[in-house]
Write a protein that holds these residues in place. Structure first.
Motif, PDB file in Angstrom:
ATOM      1  N   GLN A 164       0.664  -1.246  -0.261  1.00 20.62           N
ATOM      2  CA  GLN A 164       0.090   0.082  -0.084  1.00 20.62           C
ATOM      3  C   GLN A 164       0.850   1.160  -0.023  1.00 20.62           C
ATOM      4  N   GLU A 165       0.219   2.339  -0.545  1.00 21.39           N
ATOM      5  CA  GLU A 165       0.996   3.471  -0.710  1.00 21.39           C
ATOM      6  C   GLU A 165       1.383   3.944   0.677  1.00 21.39           C
ATOM      7  N   GLY A 166       2.719   4.385   0.857  1.00 17.81           N
ATOM      8  CA  GLY A 166       3.418   4.998   2.201  1.00 17.81           C
ATOM      9  C   GLY A 166       4.700   4.568   2.415  1.00 17.81           C
ATOM     10  N   PRO A 167       5.197   4.975   3.567  1.00 20.90           N
ATOM     11  CA  PRO A 167       6.609   4.424   3.840  1.00 20.90           C
ATOM     12  C   PRO A 167       6.637   2.957   4.180  1.00 20.90           C
ATOM     13  N   PRO A 168       7.902   2.129   4.365  1.00 18.62           N
ATOM     14  CA  PRO A 168       7.771   0.831   4.505  1.00 18.62           C
ATOM     15  C   PRO A 168       7.267   0.612   5.858  1.00 18.62           C
ATOM     16  N   ARG A 169       6.596  -0.570   5.893  1.00 20.68           N
ATOM     17  CA  ARG A 169       5.857  -0.816   7.207  1.00 20.68           C
ATOM     18  C   ARG A 169       6.243  -2.238   7.418  1.00 20.68           C
ATOM     19  N   VAL A 170       6.909  -2.539   8.563  1.00 19.89           N
ATOM     20  CA  VAL A 170       7.139  -3.910   8.669  1.00 19.89           C
ATOM     21  C   VAL A 170       6.488  -4.879   9.850  1.00 19.89           C
ATOM     22  N   ASN A 171       6.120  -5.935   9.404  1.00 24.06           N
ATOM     23  CA  ASN A 171       5.523  -6.970  10.257  1.00 24.06           C
ATOM     24  C   ASN A 171       6.409  -8.062  10.640  1.00 24.06           C
TER      25      ASN A 171
END
Length: 608
Positions: A164-171
């Protein structure tokens, strides 16, 4: 638990949910459901569930997180029209029966890529990793007029994690539990205005349980699965986009062969790979082209040659598709396309034929006429082995009120014999004919602000059904049934459930079809208590027969699974489950054990 008791429990649970919960929470101002899920599987075109003229269910990532499944079968078991049988837990052979049809009558797609074994015909449901799944769309009823063979009972499409558009998100996550089970994984997703990406990987291991008491050794039969998946899309211009996605899983699963002292295991590989482009040819014409490949490979290995010789079954599907969507104006939408696939078999078993191709063309027309919706689909398939097959479907919907829709449909479908059924040495029958079917369905759906329910009755007649024990065509099988699905949410409460009734028989013998329960039910209840949440899943399943002669009876059963979670911070969550909380003994296949009471705990990180 007796079958009559189980039937009453199943019916009572489902009816109690529908009658007790849904009306009490129903919307009174007639507004339609907010943010109705979007689906693409029923018609290959994007629409909401409320607009669909199909019986369709969506399992999203939030629901997957709440239910904390170990296997995809945990998510699908007991859903409307759906039952599963497995030769034990954790990576053991699993069959899915959609509306009472055969296990190879349900098509599995992963991000649009057709999965399954060309030798057995069925999909390897047991190897799908829940950690990599963004959502699942389940379409019940024939879909051969859109997807070709294998879709007599329905289609299940799995979508992997999306960017999804946006900064890198970590899980990330890690957990452990009973049977020396442990799992861990991590992923990252993000995107700019033109580029979206997602990449994740996971590892699951369990020592498992001893699957068979009277065969194989007495050791536990373990399972290990290592998985990686990814998606990437990039918009070249305002009109053009390129994309790619993949899912790859490999591991080992122990099993007990018939030899009472032998041990064995299989090494497996499951893969789906796709690349393509989407183009807005005009404002009224959208086009997509893609090439893809899927693999289903198993190496069966026996300890000290105590069983049969080691064997390999490696099947590959090479595919290409061309899909077009047209906005014809005056409330008319048209989808037209073509697809090609070629199956290949590489095996230690000597098949008389080891490849075949299929070319298909399809069209789907949808028209809105005031409060009425009409839909027709037609498909022509040219199979290298069986020649041509034409299938079609007609559906009609009537929007009675803003919240209530009725629907009716008729569809035909077919399923081609597998390589095993045609060419396996000393078993194959090259004279087999394709299975063909006719299906009827009538349904009604209500969607309010706080609740929904969907009721459908159906009948499927299957001609030339393949008898798997003798590998011959039988004249006819018939499945009649009804299914009810409902859900409601109110403040901190979420409730959903399903009930299915089936009347199925081999019309040549009058016997019931094997491993299909006549009744099944499922209820999921969750409540949020501040940073805590608690939930439960109740499953009930009526009796069935393990064999086509109806000599071996599988007793009905009821299960209770409990779960909880605690949000330590907005990003960190601790979760726990107590599965089979009442420690019930049960089987879905004769002689194959299932787990007793088990506990699992996991820690999750999700960057917002």
């Amino acid at each position: 638990m007796s079958s009559n008791t189980t039937s009453r429990v199943a019916a009572g649970v489902a009816v109690g949910l529908i009658v007790g919960s849904v009306p009490a929470m129903a919307d009174t101002d007639g507004e339609s459901a907010q943010l109705a899920p979007l689906v693409v599987t029923p018609t290959r075109m994007t629409q909401t569930v409320d607009e669909s003229l199909s019986s369709v269910s969506v399992i999203d990532r939030d629901e997957i997180d709440r239910q904390q499944p170990r296997q995809v079968s945990d998510l699908l078991q007991g859903r409307a029209g759906t039952s599963l049988a497995s030769n034990g837990p954790f990576g053991k052979d699993t069959s899915l029966f959609m509306r009472g049809t055969e296990s190879d009558h349900t098509l599995l797609l992963v991000d649009g890529v057709r999965m399954g074994s060309a030798t057995t015909g069925g999909a390897s449901w047991q190897y799908l990793p829940p950690s990599e799944i963004e959502r699942i769309e389940v379409v019940r009823g024939p879909r051969s007029s859109i997807y070709g063979a294998d879709a007599i009972g329905g289609v299940v499409q799995v979508f992997t994690r999306e960017g999804q558009e946006g900064p890198p998100r970590v899980n990330a996550f890690a957990g452990s539990g009973s049977f020396n089970t442990y799992e861990y994984g991590a992923g990252v997703a993000g995107g700019t205005g033109d580029t979206l990406y997602s990449l994740s990987a996971g590892h699951f291991h369990t020592d498992g349980i001893n699957v068979r008491d009277e065969a194989g050794d007495d050791d536990e039969d373990g399972y290990t699965n290592m998985t990686v998946s990814g998606q990437l899309s990039h918009r070249l211009t305002r009109e053009a986009e390129v994309f790619g996605n993949f899912l790859y899983a490999e591991g080992e699963s122990d099993f007990d062969p018939d030899n009472p002292t032998a041990s064995a295991y299989n090494e497996f590989t499951q893969a789906a790979l796709q690349a393509g482009s989407r183009l807005s040819v005009t404002d009224l014409w959208q086009m997509e082209v893609a090439i893809s490949q899927s693999r289903d490979q198993e190496d069966n290995l026996y300890d000290d040659q105590a069983g049969p010789d080691d064997s390999t079954f490696d099947t590959r599907r090479d595919m290409a598709k061309w899909h077009n969507e047209f906005d014809l104006g005056r409330d008319l939408d048209l989808a037209v396309g073509a697809d090609w696939r070629e199956d290949h078999v590489d095996s230690t078993t000597d098949f008389d034929e080891d490849s075949r191709y299929n070319i298909g063309t399809y069209q789907v027309l949808t028209a809105w006429l005031g409060s009425h919706q009409l839909q027709g689909s037609l498909r022509y398939d040219d199979d290298e082995e069986f020649g041509d097959q034409t299938t079609g479907q007609l559906a009609w919907g009537w929007q009675l009120t803003e919240a209530v829709q009725t629907r009716a449909s008729y569809g035909t479908a077919f399923n081609a014999p597998t390589f095993n059924e045609l060419y396996f040495p000393d078993f194959g029958n090259p004279e087999l004919e394709p299975e063909t079917s006719e299906s009827f369905e009538i349904g009604v759906r209500q969607a309010g602000r706080y609740s929904y329910w969907d009721l459908a009755v159906f009948q499927t007649d299957i001609d030339d059904l393949i008898d798997s024990s003798e590998n011959i065509n039988i004249d006819e099988a018939r499945v009649r049934g009804a299914e009810l699905e409902a859900g409601a949410h109110w403040q901190e409460w979420q409730v959903s459930g399903a009930f299915t009734y089936l009347d199925h028989e081999n019309r040549d013998t009058g016997n019931e079809l094997q491993r299909r329960p006549n009744e099944s039910a499922r209820v999921d209840i969750d409540r949020q208590l501040g940073d805590f949440s608690v939930g439960a899943t109740a499953l009930a399943r009526g009796r069935s027969y393990d064999d086509q002669a109806n000599d071996t009876r599988l007793s009905g059963y009821g299960l209770l699974n409990l779960r909880t979670s605690y949000a330590i911070t907005p990003e960190w969550t601790l979760r726990g489950t107590l599965e089979n909380a009442l420690d019930k003994d049960f089987e879905t296949a004769d002689g194959y054990n299932q787990p007793g009471r088990a506990v699992y705990v996991s820690l999750h990180f999700n960057q917002h």
